[in-house]
Structures are given as C-alpha cells and as structure tokens.
Write an enzyme that holds these catalytic residues in place. Sequence first.
Site, PDB file in Angstrom:
ATOM      1  N   CYS A 160       0.794  -1.231   0.000  1.00 13.48           N
ATOM      2  CA  CYS A 160       0.000   0.000   0.000  1.00 13.48           C
ATOM      3  C   CYS A 160       0.825   1.279   0.000  1.00 13.48           C
ATOM      4  O   CYS A 160       0.259   2.364  -0.108  1.00 13.48           O
ATOM      5  CB  CYS A 160      -0.931   0.009   1.211  1.00 13.48           C
ATOM      6  SG  CYS A 160      -1.829  -1.535   1.433  1.00 13.48           S
ATOM      7  N   HIS A 285      -4.083   7.404   5.981  1.00 13.27           N
ATOM      8  CA  HIS A 285      -4.117   6.089   5.333  1.00 13.27           C
ATOM      9  C   HIS A 285      -5.513   5.508   5.535  1.00 13.27           C
ATOM     10  O   HIS A 285      -6.102   4.979   4.597  1.00 13.27           O
ATOM     11  CB  HIS A 285      -3.033   5.191   5.915  1.00 13.27           C
ATOM     12  CG  HIS A 285      -2.901   3.887   5.207  1.00 13.27           C
ATOM     13  ND1 HIS A 285      -2.746   3.787   3.841  1.00 13.27           N
ATOM     14  CD2 HIS A 285      -2.914   2.612   5.676  1.00 13.27           C
ATOM     15  CE1 HIS A 285      -2.656   2.512   3.493  1.00 13.27           C
ATOM     16  NE2 HIS A 285      -2.768   1.773   4.584  1.00 13.27           N
ATOM     17  N   HIS A 319      -9.660   1.033  -1.375  1.00 15.99           N
ATOM     18  CA  HIS A 319      -8.213   0.994  -1.139  1.00 15.99           C
ATOM     19  C   HIS A 319      -7.552   0.423  -2.387  1.00 15.99           C
ATOM     20  O   HIS A 319      -7.609  -0.773  -2.637  1.00 15.99           O
ATOM     21  CB  HIS A 319      -7.913   0.139   0.086  1.00 15.99           C
ATOM     22  CG  HIS A 319      -6.491   0.202   0.526  1.00 15.99           C
ATOM     23  ND1 HIS A 319      -5.505   0.856  -0.180  1.00 15.99           N
ATOM     24  CD2 HIS A 319      -5.869  -0.310   1.627  1.00 15.99           C
ATOM     25  CE1 HIS A 319      -4.353   0.740   0.456  1.00 15.99           C
ATOM     26  NE2 HIS A 319      -4.548   0.044   1.557  1.00 15.99           N
TER      27      HIS A 319
END
Length: 398
Positions: A160, A285, A319
């Site tokens: 990520c 995040h 995401h």
Amino acid sequence: MTIYLNALGMICPLGSTHASIRARLFAGDSGVRPDPQRTNAAGQALCLGAVAADARLPEGGHLPLRERSRNNLLALAALEQIRPQADAAIARFGAHRIGVVLGTSTSGIAEGEQAFRRQVAEGAFPPGFHYGQQELGSPAAAVAATLGTTGPAYVHSSACSSSGKAMASAARLINMGLCDAVICGGADSLCDFTVAGFSALESVSAQRCNPLSANRNGINIGEGAALFLMSREPSRVALSGWGESSDAHHISAPDPEGRGASLAIGQALRRAALQPGQIDYINLHGTATQQNDAMEARAIDALFGAGVALSSTKPFTGHALGAASAIEAGLCWLAMQDDNGDGLLPPHLWDGAADPLLPALDTVAVGRGLGRPPRHVLSNSFAFGGSNVALVFSRVED
C-alpha cells in the site's frame, strides 16, 4: 531544490476527469459500490471501488503482448491526460532525461487468473496471454514504451505504500541529476487474488468502509491510476517533503504505537521545513481496519493533537493498494488548485460513531472549507511489512 508536480492524470472510481473527480469528492458522493460477482463467506456482495465499466481505456495495441493488461491500460488512461505536458518535457530535455517510476501491487494478475481458468477448462492458455503480463515492472515499461523515453524506468511494489515510494524515488532521481522530469505515480486493478487474500485476513467489509468509527470492520478493495509529471519547472503544487520508514513489526499488522508511521511523518515535515501546526489538512491512510486506524490515530494525536483537519478518502475510492498513495496525492493536488477558491477539503465519510478508545480527531464534514486553497497537506500510506511513506505537498503562490 524544489520539486514540482506539474500535471496530473487520474482515473478512479470517482471518474476520469479533474472536474468529475473533484465534484464527486467535495459533494461526498462515494464511488464504492456492492459487486454481486464478489461475495464474502456469508454470501454478501462486497463493496469495491471499481472504475466505471463504461470508462474509456486506450486500446494498447502498440504494446507487446507481455505488457497488455487492464492494469497497464489504466496507467495509459491516466497518461493520456498529461500527454501534452509529457511530450513537451521530452522535447525540451530529451527522451534519455525522462524517467518513469510507478507503483503497483497487481500488475497483470487479473489476466493470469483468466488464463489459468481457461487452461484448467480447456487444457491450454488463451492466445492473448503472456506470462510477462504479471511481471511487476510491466507498468513502467508500458508507459516508457508509449512515450518513447529511455531514462530510468522501474516499479516499486511495497503493497500500500508503493506509489508513494515511487514519488519519493522520482524526486531523488531529479535531485541526483539523473533525470530532468519523471512520470511518477501508480496503477492497480481489481482482481480476485487481492480480494480473496484480504478476505482471508478477515479485513474486507461488505459495507462501505468506515474509518475511525467504533463500528469499522475492514477495507473496500479499489482500483485506478494516478500519474504526475514531476520536474523542477515551477507550478502550483510542490512535493516539498517525504519520509520513509520500516517498522519490521509484523508481516501484516502495524506497530500499535505507530513509531514507524511517526518516523516517516517526522522526516517528511523536516524535509519540507514545516512545523506540525503549518499543515492545513491530513489525508489519512485510514483503511477502517481495527489496527491501522488505532495506530494512525495515536500517531497523529501525538504529533499534531486534535487541531488539524483530516479525513480518509478510501470510502470514496476504495483501497487501491499499490496505486492508493498516488490517487490520494491526486485528490490533495486537486484541492490545492486555484479553482478551489473556497478551500474545500476532502470529507470524511463515516457513520460518525467515534471510537472512544481512539484520540478525538478533527474529521472533515462535507462542505467544509478553509476559505482559501490549502497551503500545506500531508498524505500518509502505511503498508504490510511496516513499509511506511508520508508525503507533504505545498502550494506555491505567485
């Protein structure tokens, strides 16, 4: 030496133009939707952040077979939007002085999934499949081939944090004098592998993700691409700071105290020569998992207190894993432009049920603005394996 983000191309669940993405973002219109083709163990359709089915993607026929994948076509769709600026940089500096640094976590895995299903059913791979489509360096090769550049071209794949690290690496190439301009960012595409993998970790939500909520129960997988032209040529937004760290705490869980996250944020602030109080907005995040949100909330509270506006934009886009950092950087870039005169901030979509175990933070409601475009913005990305990156963007006034 100041590093500027001269142009942005982006395609994501909010749209494929600056205007559509910005309008939906500031209106609080999520791009996350249930996908009846992908369900959890209870048979519920999972909410995913998919690029619209009718979005126009390039054909990619100029690419060799090994580089033809939906993932790369998403990257090329973003590239098309900044092609004039990229071609101008090539004309000015030469093809050998232009780099390509991207992040991805999926590359052509979806093509591999389809090919192996065909192989099992029919005993042979389809003619349109090449094993190299799954190679992680493929997106950079495809972009470089499309532009005709011969400078450094490579891919970060650190889950990520991938595209955030790609942007930091691009800045280093310019600072070292190896490139005059870099196409940087990331691309990721939906595939069964990642949905199943995160489902196995019990980290995927059947509802729209709910970051910072007491009711949060996991992420929504997303997809998309965001590419920047980065150079020393002045423009409205600069990448003024970046910081990177490695927790090495656990393969999938973050350090509960957020020490690695705090280290990356601190480095980014120092590189930008800013104090925490100068940051107007933080893009979290914000995955809506139990452990990430707890860690990040503690780190933010320790460094900034409760006085900075913040949000997670993952309820808008899902995401996007390897592309997440770049997409979220793109949302920050859009908020910092002149046409956001009211200084609207990306809102925090959630149920409002604050987790009493977390520090109280200043989440952004839909329609909230600063009365001016944000001057300094922080964007965080924290990956499996403790791979952390924090980026600071600064608005450059005339």
